[in-house]
Enzyme design. Structure first.
Site, PDB file in Angstrom:
ATOM      1  N   TYR A  36     -92.010  44.341 -24.104  1.00 59.04           N
ATOM      2  CA  TYR A  36     -91.424  42.960 -24.319  1.00 59.04           C
ATOM      3  C   TYR A  36     -90.366  42.943 -23.243  1.00 59.04           C
ATOM      4  O   TYR A  36     -89.277  42.023 -23.262  1.00 59.04           O
ATOM      5  CB  TYR A  36     -90.853  43.014 -25.607  1.00 59.04           C
ATOM      6  CG  TYR A  36     -91.724  42.687 -26.623  1.00 59.04           C
ATOM      7  CD1 TYR A  36     -92.592  41.428 -26.687  1.00 59.04           C
ATOM      8  CD2 TYR A  36     -92.387  43.300 -27.936  1.00 59.04           C
ATOM      9  CE1 TYR A  36     -93.459  41.125 -27.414  1.00 59.04           C
ATOM     10  CE2 TYR A  36     -93.009  43.136 -28.774  1.00 59.04           C
ATOM     11  CZ  TYR A  36     -93.760  41.842 -28.617  1.00 59.04           C
ATOM     12  OH  TYR A  36     -94.811  41.641 -29.674  1.00 59.04           O
ATOM     13  N   LYS A  55     -98.980  43.892 -36.032  1.00 59.16           N
ATOM     14  CA  LYS A  55     -97.502  44.495 -35.853  1.00 59.16           C
ATOM     15  C   LYS A  55     -97.216  44.977 -37.350  1.00 59.16           C
ATOM     16  O   LYS A  55     -97.813  45.263 -38.215  1.00 59.16           O
ATOM     17  CB  LYS A  55     -96.609  43.153 -35.737  1.00 59.16           C
ATOM     18  CG  LYS A  55     -96.633  42.387 -34.422  1.00 59.16           C
ATOM     19  CD  LYS A  55     -95.992  41.020 -34.215  1.00 59.16           C
ATOM     20  CE  LYS A  55     -96.304  40.468 -32.880  1.00 59.16           C
ATOM     21  NZ  LYS A  55     -95.133  39.412 -32.717  1.00 59.16           N
ATOM     22  N   HIS A  69     -99.712  40.192 -32.306  1.00 62.49           N
ATOM     23  CA  HIS A  69     -99.380  39.735 -30.743  1.00 62.49           C
ATOM     24  C   HIS A  69    -100.678  39.409 -30.232  1.00 62.49           C
ATOM     25  O   HIS A  69    -101.468  40.242 -30.300  1.00 62.49           O
ATOM     26  CB  HIS A  69     -98.495  40.943 -30.191  1.00 62.49           C
ATOM     27  CG  HIS A  69     -98.589  40.696 -28.512  1.00 62.49           C
ATOM     28  ND1 HIS A  69     -97.670  40.081 -28.033  1.00 62.49           N
ATOM     29  CD2 HIS A  69     -99.448  41.365 -27.798  1.00 62.49           C
ATOM     30  CE1 HIS A  69     -97.692  39.968 -26.557  1.00 62.49           C
ATOM     31  NE2 HIS A  69     -99.016  40.451 -26.445  1.00 62.49           N
ATOM     32  N   ASN A 128     -94.517  38.355 -37.446  1.00 58.32           N
ATOM     33  CA  ASN A 128     -95.552  37.231 -37.632  1.00 58.32           C
ATOM     34  C   ASN A 128     -96.919  37.895 -37.345  1.00 58.32           C
ATOM     35  O   ASN A 128     -98.084  37.520 -36.820  1.00 58.32           O
ATOM     36  CB  ASN A 128     -95.231  36.134 -36.767  1.00 58.32           C
ATOM     37  CG  ASN A 128     -95.196  36.534 -35.124  1.00 58.32           C
ATOM     38  OD1 ASN A 128     -95.442  37.890 -34.726  1.00 58.32           O
ATOM     39  ND2 ASN A 128     -95.067  35.543 -34.292  1.00 58.32           N
ATOM     40  N   GLU A 168    -100.989  44.180 -19.880  1.00 60.33           N
ATOM     41  CA  GLU A 168    -100.696  44.650 -21.347  1.00 60.33           C
ATOM     42  C   GLU A 168    -101.572  45.645 -21.727  1.00 60.33           C
ATOM     43  O   GLU A 168    -101.349  46.829 -22.362  1.00 60.33           O
ATOM     44  CB  GLU A 168    -100.633  43.527 -22.280  1.00 60.33           C
ATOM     45  CG  GLU A 168     -99.384  42.596 -22.036  1.00 60.33           C
ATOM     46  CD  GLU A 168     -99.440  41.631 -23.119  1.00 60.33           C
ATOM     47  OE1 GLU A 168     -98.413  40.828 -22.883  1.00 60.33           O
ATOM     48  OE2 GLU A 168    -100.117  41.267 -24.003  1.00 60.33           O
TER      49      GLU A 168
HETATM   50  P1  ADP Z   1     -96.040  34.711 -29.008  1.00 57.38           P
HETATM   51  O1  ADP Z   1     -96.130  36.160 -29.770  1.00 57.38           O
HETATM   52  O2  ADP Z   1     -96.501  33.576 -29.867  1.00 57.38           O
HETATM   53  O3  ADP Z   1     -96.485  34.823 -27.663  1.00 57.38           O
HETATM   54  P2  ADP Z   1     -93.336  34.705 -27.809  1.00 57.38           P
HETATM   55  O4  ADP Z   1     -94.032  35.445 -26.422  1.00 57.38           O
HETATM   56  O5  ADP Z   1     -92.389  33.694 -27.234  1.00 57.38           O
HETATM   57  O6  ADP Z   1     -94.419  34.513 -29.054  1.00 57.38           O
HETATM   58  O7  ADP Z   1     -92.378  35.813 -28.624  1.00 57.38           O
HETATM   59  C1  ADP Z   1     -92.559  37.277 -28.502  1.00 57.38           C
HETATM   60  C2  ADP Z   1     -92.581  37.537 -30.184  1.00 57.38           C
HETATM   61  O8  ADP Z   1     -90.947  37.433 -30.253  1.00 57.38           O
HETATM   62  C3  ADP Z   1     -92.976  36.761 -31.332  1.00 57.38           C
HETATM   63  O9  ADP Z   1     -94.410  36.838 -31.685  1.00 57.38           O
HETATM   64  C4  ADP Z   1     -91.953  36.847 -32.437  1.00 57.38           C
HETATM   65  O10 ADP Z   1     -92.444  38.162 -32.975  1.00 57.38           O
HETATM   66  C5  ADP Z   1     -90.743  36.919 -31.711  1.00 57.38           C
HETATM   67  N1  ADP Z   1     -90.077  35.705 -31.754  1.00 57.38           N
HETATM   68  C6  ADP Z   1     -90.325  34.701 -30.839  1.00 57.38           C
HETATM   69  N2  ADP Z   1     -89.390  33.700 -30.946  1.00 57.38           N
HETATM   70  C7  ADP Z   1     -88.659  33.974 -31.983  1.00 57.38           C
HETATM   71  C8  ADP Z   1     -87.268  33.784 -32.572  1.00 57.38           C
HETATM   72  N3  ADP Z   1     -86.993  32.364 -32.229  1.00 57.38           N
HETATM   73  N4  ADP Z   1     -86.737  34.428 -33.525  1.00 57.38           N
HETATM   74  C9  ADP Z   1     -87.128  35.536 -33.870  1.00 57.38           C
HETATM   75  N5  ADP Z   1     -88.165  36.284 -33.276  1.00 57.38           N
HETATM   76  C10 ADP Z   1     -88.809  35.469 -32.572  1.00 57.38           C
HETATM   77 MG    MG Z   2     -95.956  35.806 -26.014  1.00 55.37          MG
END
Ligand code: ADP
Ligand code: MG
Length: 140
Positions: free
Chosen positions: A51, A11, A117, A114, A128
């Site tokens: 997304y 990211k 992805h 974070n 994807e």
């Molecule tokens: P992951 O990436 O672990 O699969 P998700 O698919 O639930 O998690 O969410 C996609 C992305 O959205 C996350 O990697 C993160 O960048 C962002 N995200 C998820 N939850 C939150 C939150 N509560 N607040 C802000 N950003 C979030």
């Molecule tokens: Mg996810």
């Protein structure tokens, strides 16, 4: 277990801090092969499309702004049980909850920024991967 492919994105927080090599080393050390890779700067519309599954979530607008705020590295990782293995290497979505030694624990700036992805199922991985790569760009 079967050899699988999964879609990974390094990211904008990771490219900004020049962490792509360190993160790729984690994948390779854990037995995943990078069988396709390119550096892109997603438009807002491209981030929204990728997304789209999260369109109703409260963090969707901020997430799409973040994902189009700088370069990303999109890649296909291949290996035994690659979808789950990559999720394990990445760690929990929120770095505060991630296990030490995972990418997100060691590198993430926040729950949003974070660093990585990873697809969450083999079915979503196929969708994807096709979003970013044609078959001739993936060299196993
Ligand atoms: P992951 O990436 O672990 O699969 P998700 O698919 O639930 O998690 O969410 C996609 C992305 O959205 C996350 O990697 C993160 O960048 C962002 N995200 C998820 N939850 C939150 C939150 N509560 N607040 C802000 N950003 C979030
Ligand atoms: Mg996810």
């Amino acid at each position: 277990m079967a050899v699988e492919r999964t879609l990974s994105i390094l990211k904008p927080d990771a490219t900004r801090r020049n962490l792509t090599g360190q993160i790729n080393a984690r994948f390779e050390t854990a037995g995943l092969r990078i069988v396709a890779q390119k550096r892109l700067w997603l438009s807002r519309a491209q981030a929204e499309a990728f997304y789209a599954v999260h369109a109703q979530r409260p963090f969707y607008n901020d997430l799409c702004a973040f994902m189009s705020s700088g370069p990303v590295v999109v890649q296909v990782l291949e290996g035994e049980d690659a979808v789950t293995r990559n999720r394990d290497i990445m760690g929990a979505t929120n770095p505060a909850n991630a296990t030490p030694g995972t990418i997100r624990k060691d590198f993430a700036e926040s729950i949003e920024a974070n660093s990585a992805h990873g697809s969450d199922s083999a079915e979503n991985a196929a969708t994807e991967i096709a979003f970013f790569f044609s078959t001739i760009e993936i060299v196993g």
